[in-house]
Scaffold this motif. Structure first.
Motif, PDB file in Angstrom:
ATOM      1  N   UNK A 185      28.409   8.942  36.485  1.00 37.86           N
ATOM      2  CA  UNK A 185      29.443   9.941  36.177  1.00 37.86           C
ATOM      3  C   UNK A 185      29.590  10.944  37.321  1.00 37.86           C
ATOM      4  N   UNK A 186      28.450  11.361  37.872  1.00 38.38           N
ATOM      5  CA  UNK A 186      28.476  12.318  38.972  1.00 38.38           C
ATOM      6  C   UNK A 186      29.153  11.729  40.206  1.00 38.38           C
ATOM      7  N   UNK A 187      28.840  10.466  40.515  1.00 36.72           N
ATOM      8  CA  UNK A 187      29.411   9.835  41.697  1.00 36.72           C
ATOM      9  C   UNK A 187      30.922   9.629  41.528  1.00 36.72           C
ATOM     10  N   UNK A 188      31.348   9.254  40.338  1.00 35.96           N
ATOM     11  CA  UNK A 188      32.785   9.115  40.077  1.00 35.96           C
ATOM     12  C   UNK A 188      33.500  10.435  40.293  1.00 35.96           C
ATOM     13  N   UNK A 189      32.875  11.522  39.837  1.00 33.50           N
ATOM     14  CA  UNK A 189      33.461  12.850  40.023  1.00 33.50           C
ATOM     15  C   UNK A 189      33.497  13.221  41.506  1.00 33.50           C
ATOM     16  N   UNK A 190      32.424  12.891  42.213  1.00 31.39           N
ATOM     17  CA  UNK A 190      32.353  13.190  43.642  1.00 31.39           C
ATOM     18  C   UNK A 190      33.474  12.492  44.401  1.00 31.39           C
ATOM     19  N   UNK A 191      33.700  11.227  44.076  1.00 28.01           N
ATOM     20  CA  UNK A 191      34.734  10.452  44.764  1.00 28.01           C
ATOM     21  C   UNK A 191      36.150  10.869  44.339  1.00 28.01           C
ATOM     22  N   UNK A 192      36.229  11.708  43.306  1.00 28.69           N
ATOM     23  CA  UNK A 192      37.528  12.234  42.895  1.00 28.69           C
ATOM     24  C   UNK A 192      38.128  13.161  43.932  1.00 28.69           C
TER      25      UNK A 192
END
Length: 358
Positions: free
Chosen positions: A230-237
């Motif tokens: 979830x954190x990585x998906x947010x980061x790549x946002x």
């Protein structure tokens, strides 16, 4: 331990008197059983991954001890810190003098319960997560080289072209000493204060203290794959973050969270393409079988072949057996090293077949 030693001496004298007086074999057996120290081994639940494998190896060693018969032992697992604290408090309050404890603390909140063990004069060994405030009272503190984990990741990055001041994103495990040491090892290798595998960073690759400001820390992921995903998906946002090339994940579960995010649909395709075009490098730690399968070319190959590098630093969960042996050695009157550190190694696609997965 003074009470314990006095009790053992008294019991030994009583056994000797019984033998001189021609006591029965049953009486002798009873005396022997009364002398037998019971070792409680407290670990995390036996579920999956590195942590779950600790309990498996602990049970193997406990079975060996029980078969030998000199001491008795049992493994007590817990699913969370609160459960482990309750079990440890019960042991401390039991009043038993011929008992010992080997514990893998779930987190730092277990400190107060360990303090109760100390106050009950029960010898104990800590394993993996070392709590600094009570470490000096332990028979032994057995841990993997957590600084070596960080140093291994940093050395791998440097070998693949990391230069001073480049952005590095660190996915942290939790708030324990394990994470602190893994962070320290990473930065200390980069600044030339720490070596890995017998070598220090080349002089022209050393980082200054100012360079270290380029390292970004995630905060505690609680060793969770799903939280990391979830954190990585947010980061790549944020498209600016797709340029980050170096990702140091402090556990293989966290690394798998990144891979799952890259394979899933939670990241925009253009952001994913931009990130992978940069040939990112990802490291983990622990020897998780799923990540080793990736290294072996058996899964996630649509993602893996686009990476600039993938690696896992490892030390075996079997080292819980070293912790238990430290306790039996102590009970045998042998000298025991209080700070017992197990070295770690980097595992890549080239050497993964040489290492067992968990």
């Amino acid at each position: 331990m003074k009470r314990f030693a006095a009790w053992v001496l008294a019991a030994a004298m009583l056994t000797g008197l019984t033998a001189c007086g021609g006591g029965s074999e049953e009486q002798a057996d009873a005396g022997e059983n009364a002398d037998k120290t019971h070792i409680y081994v407290l670990t995390a639940a036996e579920d999956h991954g590195w942590t779950g494998s600790v309990a498996t190896f602990a049970k193997e060693k406990v079975a060996e001890i029980n078969e030998e018969g000199k001491y008795s032992a049992e493994v007590i697992t817990a699913s969370d810190a609160a459960e482990q604290i309750t079990k440890l408090e019960d042991i401390a309050a039991s009043g038993g003098e011929n008992i010992a404890v080997v514990i893998q603390p779930m987190d730092d909140t277990v400190q107060s319960a360990i303090q109760q063990v100390i106050e009950a004069d029960i010898p104990y060994v800590t394993f993996d997560r070392i709590i600094d405030a009570v470490a000096p009272q332990a028979v032994s503190n057995v841990k993997g080289d957590n600084q070596g984990v960080g140093a291994g990741a940093a050395a791998y990055f440097v070998s693949l072209g990391l230069t001073p001041g480049e952005t590095v994103y660190v996915y942290e495990g939790d708030t324990s000493s394990v994470t602190t040491l893994r962070n320290q090892g990473f930065t200390q290798y980069l600044t030339g204060e720490l070596e890995f595998d017998g070598q220090t960073i080349p002089e022209d690759k050393k980082w200054s203290e100012d360079d270290l400001n380029a390292i970004v820390y995630s905060g505690a992921m609680n060793w969770s794959r799903s939280e990391t995903k979830e954190s990585f998906e947010s980061l790549m946002g944020d498209t600016a973050n797709t340029a980050i090339k170096w990702f140091y994940a402090e556990d293989d579960e966290l690394t798998m969270g990144i891979l799952e995010a890259l394979q899933g649909g939670g990241i925009a395709e253009d952001a994913k393409a931009a990130f992978l075009a940069n040939k990112p490098v990802i490291t983990g730690c622990g020897g998780l079988g799923e990540l080793y399968d990736v290294l072996k070319g058996e899964s996630y190959q649509d993602i893996a072949f686009q990476l600039g590098g993938l690696m896992s630093v490892t030390y075996s969960p079997a080292m819980i057996q070293t912790a238990i042996t430290d306790m039996t050695d102590y009970l045998d009157g042998k000298a025991v090293e209080q700070d017992h550190v197990i070295a770690c190694e980097n595992v890549t696609a080239e050497n993964v077949d040489e290492y067992p997965a968990f």
